[in-house]
Motif scaffolding. Sequence first.
Motif, PDB file in Angstrom:
ATOM      1  N   UNK A 139       0.828  -1.212   0.000  1.00  0.00           N
ATOM      2  CA  UNK A 139       0.000   0.000   0.000  1.00  0.00           C
ATOM      3  C   UNK A 139       0.864   1.265   0.000  1.00  0.00           C
ATOM      4  N   UNK A 140       1.954   1.230   0.735  1.00  0.00           N
ATOM      5  CA  UNK A 140       2.811   2.418   0.779  1.00  0.00           C
ATOM      6  C   UNK A 140       3.395   2.715  -0.610  1.00  0.00           C
ATOM      7  N   UNK A 141       3.741   1.657  -1.332  1.00  0.00           N
ATOM      8  CA  UNK A 141       4.261   1.847  -2.690  1.00  0.00           C
ATOM      9  C   UNK A 141       3.165   2.420  -3.590  1.00  0.00           C
ATOM     10  N   UNK A 142       1.935   1.943  -3.331  1.00  0.00           N
ATOM     11  CA  UNK A 142       0.791   2.425  -4.107  1.00  0.00           C
ATOM     12  C   UNK A 142       0.578   3.920  -3.879  1.00  0.00           C
ATOM     13  N   UNK A 143       0.672   4.342  -2.636  1.00  0.00           N
ATOM     14  CA  UNK A 143       0.514   5.768  -2.329  1.00  0.00           C
ATOM     15  C   UNK A 143       1.592   6.572  -3.065  1.00  0.00           C
ATOM     16  N   UNK A 144       2.800   6.060  -3.030  1.00  0.00           N
ATOM     17  CA  UNK A 144       3.903   6.750  -3.705  1.00  0.00           C
ATOM     18  C   UNK A 144       3.632   6.836  -5.220  1.00  0.00           C
ATOM     19  N   UNK A 145       3.148   5.752  -5.804  1.00  0.00           N
ATOM     20  CA  UNK A 145       2.850   5.752  -7.241  1.00  0.00           C
ATOM     21  C   UNK A 145       1.712   6.723  -7.540  1.00  0.00           C
ATOM     22  N   UNK A 146       0.708   6.769  -6.648  1.00  0.00           N
ATOM     23  CA  UNK A 146      -0.390   7.711  -6.844  1.00  0.00           C
ATOM     24  C   UNK A 146       0.125   9.152  -6.829  1.00  0.00           C
ATOM     25  N   UNK A 147       1.104   9.393  -5.976  1.00  0.00           N
ATOM     26  CA  UNK A 147       1.708  10.729  -5.939  1.00  0.00           C
ATOM     27  C   UNK A 147       2.431  11.018  -7.259  1.00  0.00           C
ATOM     28  N   UNK A 148       3.132  10.008  -7.765  1.00  0.00           N
ATOM     29  CA  UNK A 148       3.817  10.188  -9.060  1.00  0.00           C
ATOM     30  C   UNK A 148       2.794  10.424 -10.177  1.00  0.00           C
ATOM     31  N   UNK A 149       1.694   9.703 -10.064  1.00  0.00           N
ATOM     32  CA  UNK A 149       0.619   9.842 -11.052  1.00  0.00           C
ATOM     33  C   UNK A 149       0.054  11.274 -11.024  1.00  0.00           C
ATOM     34  N   UNK A 150      -0.184  11.780  -9.824  1.00  0.00           N
ATOM     35  CA  UNK A 150      -0.702  13.138  -9.664  1.00  0.00           C
ATOM     36  C   UNK A 150       0.294  14.161 -10.230  1.00  0.00           C
ATOM     37  N   UNK A 151       1.560  13.917  -9.910  1.00  0.00           N
ATOM     38  CA  UNK A 151       2.593  14.832 -10.429  1.00  0.00           C
ATOM     39  C   UNK A 151       2.626  14.775 -11.949  1.00  0.00           C
ATOM     40  N   UNK A 152       2.486  13.576 -12.509  1.00  0.00           N
ATOM     41  CA  UNK A 152       2.493  13.435 -13.968  1.00  0.00           C
ATOM     42  C   UNK A 152       1.280  14.143 -14.573  1.00  0.00           C
ATOM     43  N   UNK A 153       0.112  14.028 -13.913  1.00  0.00           N
ATOM     44  CA  UNK A 153      -1.077  14.725 -14.405  1.00  0.00           C
ATOM     45  C   UNK A 153      -0.882  16.241 -14.354  1.00  0.00           C
ATOM     46  N   UNK A 154      -0.271  16.701 -13.277  1.00  0.00           N
ATOM     47  CA  UNK A 154       0.012  18.137 -13.180  1.00  0.00           C
ATOM     48  C   UNK A 154       0.973  18.562 -14.282  1.00  0.00           C
ATOM     49  N   UNK A 155       1.948  17.688 -14.520  1.00  0.00           N
ATOM     50  CA  UNK A 155       2.913  17.960 -15.591  1.00  0.00           C
ATOM     51  C   UNK A 155       2.198  18.007 -16.943  1.00  0.00           C
ATOM     52  N   UNK A 156       1.257  17.067 -17.133  1.00  0.00           N
ATOM     53  CA  UNK A 156       0.485  17.058 -18.384  1.00  0.00           C
ATOM     54  C   UNK A 156      -0.316  18.345 -18.507  1.00  0.00           C
ATOM     55  N   UNK A 157      -0.970  18.758 -17.439  1.00  0.00           N
ATOM     56  CA  UNK A 157      -1.762  19.994 -17.469  1.00  0.00           C
ATOM     57  C   UNK A 157      -0.866  21.187 -17.811  1.00  0.00           C
TER      58      UNK A 157
END
Length: 169
Positions: free
Chosen positions: A55-73
């Motif tokens: 789960x902790x790795x999942x949270x970290x990946x979700x953070x990367x995902x959010x950062x990538x979405x922000x980067x996309x925006x």
Amino acid sequence: DKLEADQLLEELAAENEGLMHKWEDTKAELQLSQREVAALTDRITQIHEGLNEERMARVQIEQQYTAAQENIAELEGRVSSLQQEFTVSQQLVNDLRQDKTASDSKISNLSSQLTTVTAHLTSAKSDIAVLQSQLKAKQHYCDNFEKTERELLSENHMLNEIRRNLHNR
């Protein structure tokens, strides 16, 4: 003016090409980021199906995902901005081309007018030369006429004197 317009046109064309490369690079970054987001989404799905301790790795990946979405925006905003700049630049190039065409037309028109004026001036010079020649001839005629008139008046005066003398006798 024509040289400045040509130089400005070349500068805008070079700037357009730079903006186009920038836009293509940003587009490539956007596609890369979109692929990263897709990969991260797959990984998140696997983690959900996996063990609780990940789960902790999942949270970290979700953070990367959010950062990538922000980067996309952010990249989409940059792409939009670059597209607007490109559109404005294209309009400027079109405006300059129209101005150059109008300027070339005016230059052609002025050149034609200059040719016409030059022809008129040449004709006028010829007319002036003819008129000067005629004026000299008339002046010579007048001078001769005045000389003859003075001679005739003098002779007339002498004849009048002779008549008076004859009449007095």
